[in-house]
Write a protein that holds these residues in place. Structure first.
Motif, PDB file in Angstrom:
ATOM      1  N   PRO A 216       0.801  -1.217   0.000  1.00 21.77           N
ATOM      2  CA  PRO A 216       0.000   0.000   0.000  1.00 21.77           C
ATOM      3  C   PRO A 216       0.839   1.275   0.000  1.00 21.77           C
ATOM      4  O   PRO A 216       2.038   1.249   0.258  1.00 21.77           O
ATOM      5  N   LYS A 217       0.184   2.392  -0.299  1.00 25.72           N
ATOM      6  CA  LYS A 217       0.812   3.702  -0.207  1.00 25.72           C
ATOM      7  C   LYS A 217       0.902   4.105   1.264  1.00 25.72           C
ATOM      8  O   LYS A 217       0.012   3.802   2.055  1.00 25.72           O
ATOM      9  N   ILE A 218       1.976   4.818   1.613  1.00 29.32           N
ATOM     10  CA  ILE A 218       2.175   5.258   2.994  1.00 29.32           C
ATOM     11  C   ILE A 218       2.580   6.722   3.002  1.00 29.32           C
ATOM     12  O   ILE A 218       3.486   7.136   2.266  1.00 29.32           O
ATOM     13  N   VAL A 219       1.901   7.498   3.833  1.00 32.14           N
ATOM     14  CA  VAL A 219       2.315   8.869   4.152  1.00 32.14           C
ATOM     15  C   VAL A 219       2.470   8.943   5.660  1.00 32.14           C
ATOM     16  O   VAL A 219       1.603   8.479   6.404  1.00 32.14           O
ATOM     17  N   SER A 220       3.570   9.531   6.105  1.00 29.00           N
ATOM     18  CA  SER A 220       3.886   9.505   7.539  1.00 29.00           C
ATOM     19  C   SER A 220       4.356  10.856   8.040  1.00 29.00           C
ATOM     20  O   SER A 220       4.958  11.645   7.302  1.00 29.00           O
ATOM     21  N   VAL A 221       4.106  11.089   9.319  1.00 24.05           N
ATOM     22  CA  VAL A 221       4.688  12.222  10.025  1.00 24.05           C
ATOM     23  C   VAL A 221       6.146  11.907  10.364  1.00 24.05           C
ATOM     24  O   VAL A 221       6.525  10.754  10.542  1.00 24.05           O
ATOM     25  N   ASP A 222       6.951  12.971  10.422  1.00 24.51           N
ATOM     26  CA  ASP A 222       8.367  12.954  10.799  1.00 24.51           C
ATOM     27  C   ASP A 222       9.261  12.576   9.627  1.00 24.51           C
ATOM     28  O   ASP A 222       8.847  11.871   8.686  1.00 24.51           O
ATOM     29  N   ALA A 223      10.507  13.063   9.712  1.00 20.84           N
ATOM     30  CA  ALA A 223      11.515  12.771   8.697  1.00 20.84           C
ATOM     31  C   ALA A 223      12.870  12.619   9.384  1.00 20.84           C
ATOM     32  O   ALA A 223      13.813  13.372   9.121  1.00 20.84           O
ATOM     33  N   LEU A 224      12.937  11.625  10.265  1.00 23.23           N
ATOM     34  CA  LEU A 224      14.177  11.333  10.980  1.00 23.23           C
ATOM     35  C   LEU A 224      15.133  10.547  10.092  1.00 23.23           C
ATOM     36  O   LEU A 224      14.729   9.972   9.072  1.00 23.23           O
ATOM     37  N   PRO A 225      16.410  10.492  10.446  1.00 21.83           N
ATOM     38  CA  PRO A 225      17.371   9.789   9.591  1.00 21.83           C
ATOM     39  C   PRO A 225      16.963   8.360   9.249  1.00 21.83           C
ATOM     40  O   PRO A 225      17.119   7.928   8.105  1.00 21.83           O
ATOM     41  N   ALA A 226      16.420   7.622  10.218  1.00 16.93           N
ATOM     42  CA  ALA A 226      16.037   6.230   9.957  1.00 16.93           C
ATOM     43  C   ALA A 226      14.882   6.126   8.973  1.00 16.93           C
ATOM     44  O   ALA A 226      14.710   5.101   8.310  1.00 16.93           O
ATOM     45  N   GLN A 227      14.070   7.185   8.860  1.00 17.38           N
ATOM     46  CA  GLN A 227      12.911   7.149   7.974  1.00 17.38           C
ATOM     47  C   GLN A 227      13.258   7.450   6.523  1.00 17.38           C
ATOM     48  O   GLN A 227      12.534   7.044   5.612  1.00 17.38           O
ATOM     49  N   LEU A 228      14.319   8.188   6.295  1.00 14.74           N
ATOM     50  CA  LEU A 228      14.626   8.673   4.950  1.00 14.74           C
ATOM     51  C   LEU A 228      14.824   7.552   3.925  1.00 14.74           C
ATOM     52  O   LEU A 228      14.370   7.686   2.779  1.00 14.74           O
ATOM     53  N   PRO A 229      15.462   6.414   4.282  1.00 11.11           N
ATOM     54  CA  PRO A 229      15.594   5.343   3.285  1.00 11.11           C
ATOM     55  C   PRO A 229      14.253   4.811   2.782  1.00 11.11           C
ATOM     56  O   PRO A 229      14.182   4.283   1.659  1.00 11.11           O
ATOM     57  N   TYR A 230      13.194   4.923   3.570  1.00 14.54           N
ATOM     58  CA  TYR A 230      11.883   4.446   3.121  1.00 14.54           C
ATOM     59  C   TYR A 230      11.338   5.296   1.978  1.00 14.54           C
ATOM     60  O   TYR A 230      10.521   4.827   1.179  1.00 14.54           O
ATOM     61  N   LEU A 231      11.786   6.554   1.886  1.00 15.66           N
ATOM     62  CA  LEU A 231      11.465   7.365   0.715  1.00 15.66           C
ATOM     63  C   LEU A 231      12.267   6.895  -0.488  1.00 15.66           C
ATOM     64  O   LEU A 231      11.730   6.726  -1.589  1.00 15.66           O
ATOM     65  N   THR A 232      13.558   6.664  -0.271  1.00 17.40           N
ATOM     66  CA  THR A 232      14.438   6.270  -1.367  1.00 17.40           C
ATOM     67  C   THR A 232      14.020   4.941  -1.977  1.00 17.40           C
ATOM     68  O   THR A 232      14.034   4.765  -3.208  1.00 17.40           O
ATOM     69  N   ASN A 233      13.624   3.975  -1.130  1.00 21.83           N
ATOM     70  CA  ASN A 233      13.281   2.649  -1.658  1.00 21.83           C
ATOM     71  C   ASN A 233      11.818   2.515  -2.079  1.00 21.83           C
ATOM     72  O   ASN A 233      11.392   1.446  -2.506  1.00 21.83           O
ATOM     73  N   GLY A 234      11.049   3.594  -1.941  1.00 21.11           N
ATOM     74  CA  GLY A 234       9.691   3.606  -2.481  1.00 21.11           C
ATOM     75  C   GLY A 234       8.604   3.073  -1.567  1.00 21.11           C
ATOM     76  O   GLY A 234       7.444   2.994  -1.980  1.00 21.11           O
TER      77      GLY A 234
END
Length: 296
Positions: A216-234
């Motif tokens: 599924p599609k995901i939109v989330s609050v926060d942009a901490l370092p650990a979260q950023l790879p989840y943007l890169t990998n889609g």
């Protein structure tokens, strides 16, 4: 001057960032003002409003000048905050408020707007149709309750998007338990097309979500370092960054102004910290931001 910092839980990365911000502010502002500023980090290992209340009382009885607290449960903490003020400590809230207490101000996200923004971004990712679920964290936290309300308000503007029956999922705010809650729900309800995450808990560490990126599609609050790879990998479409580092930094600044100069901040009692939209294209910039913040 000692300032107590009472966040919701030590293991939550947003509060680790706030702690780093408070330490940076203590160093910078202490030097500027010619004083030593000590941060007394009195945060329970896991969420526990009773332990927060005990920490606030202990800090006040120890004579700390100021206390900044993120409230796990406003009802539980209001009396503790009031007692601390009576004992002579200046108290402010950050991230999650206790508006009926004697705290002199709050600094953080406008939570209704936050929830609305999460849902708006998710609707865009879903092309305005599908079934969604909400990952909601601690059911007693007033800031998260408001964000869920914001999601539902915005959802009402998108008639082709439906919230799954009983589709609001509360859980302990650890990465592992949040991710397990999502995995279990998605497995039981494969018809979920999108997730509105009013906190970024399952993305705070490397976890196996159990599905292919983008569905599924995901939109989330926060942009901490650990979260950023989840943007890169889609896996994640958009992150909505709160200034977690700034929570701690601004809290120390506000408390020092109050303690030393008797000044309330402009805009008090509610100081709203706007969200920043972060996409995969922004990952290098945000990586550099975090490296700079946490290196201080």
């Amino acid at each position: 001057i000692t300032i107590g910092l009472v966040a919701k839980s030590q293991g939550n990365a947003v509060f680790q960032a706030a702690h780093a911000g408070a330490l940076a502010a203590a160093k910078e502002l202490g030097k500027k003002r010619g004083i030593e500023v000590v941060i007394d980090w009195q945060t329970p290992p896991e969420e526990d409003p009773q332990k927060q209340a005990q920490a606030i009382e202990q800090l006040a009885r120890a004579g700390v000048a100021g206390i900044a607290v993120s409230c796990s449960d406003a009802n539980t903490l209001t009396s503790a905050i009031d007692k601390a003020v009576e004992l002579g400590s200046q108290v402010m809230c950050f991230d999650s408020d206790a508006p009926q207490s004697k705290r002199f101000c709050f600094f953080g996200t406008d939570d209704i707007t936050c929830g609305e923004t999460v849902m708006r971004e998710l609707a865009r990712s879903l092309n305005d149709q599908g079934t969604i679920a909400i990952l909601a964290g601690n059911a007693a936290a007033p800031n998260l309750q408001a964000r869920v309300e914001g999601v539902k308000r915005e959802l009402a503007k998108h008639p082709q998007i439906h919230l799954l029956d009983d589709g609001i999922y509360y859980h302990p705010e650890t990465p592992e338990q949040a991710a397990e809650t999502m995995r279990r729900a998605q497995s039981t309800h494969p018809e979920i097309d999108g997730w509105a995450l009013v906190g970024g808990w399952p993305l705070y560490t490397r976890v196996v979500l159990g599905w292919e990126p983008g569905r599924p599609k995901i939109v989330s609050v926060d942009a901490l370092p650990a979260q950023l790879p989840y943007l890169t990998n889609g896996y994640v479409e958009v992150l909505l960054a709160q200034d977690c580092f700034g929570w701690g930094h601004r809290a120390v600044e506000v408390l020092l102004d109050k303690v030393l100069d008797g000044k309330d901040p402009p805009g008090a009692p509610r100081l709203v910290d706007p969200l920043t939209r972060v996409t995969a294209n922004d990952v290098p910039l945000w990586t550099a931001k975090w490296e700079g913040w946490l290196a201080r």
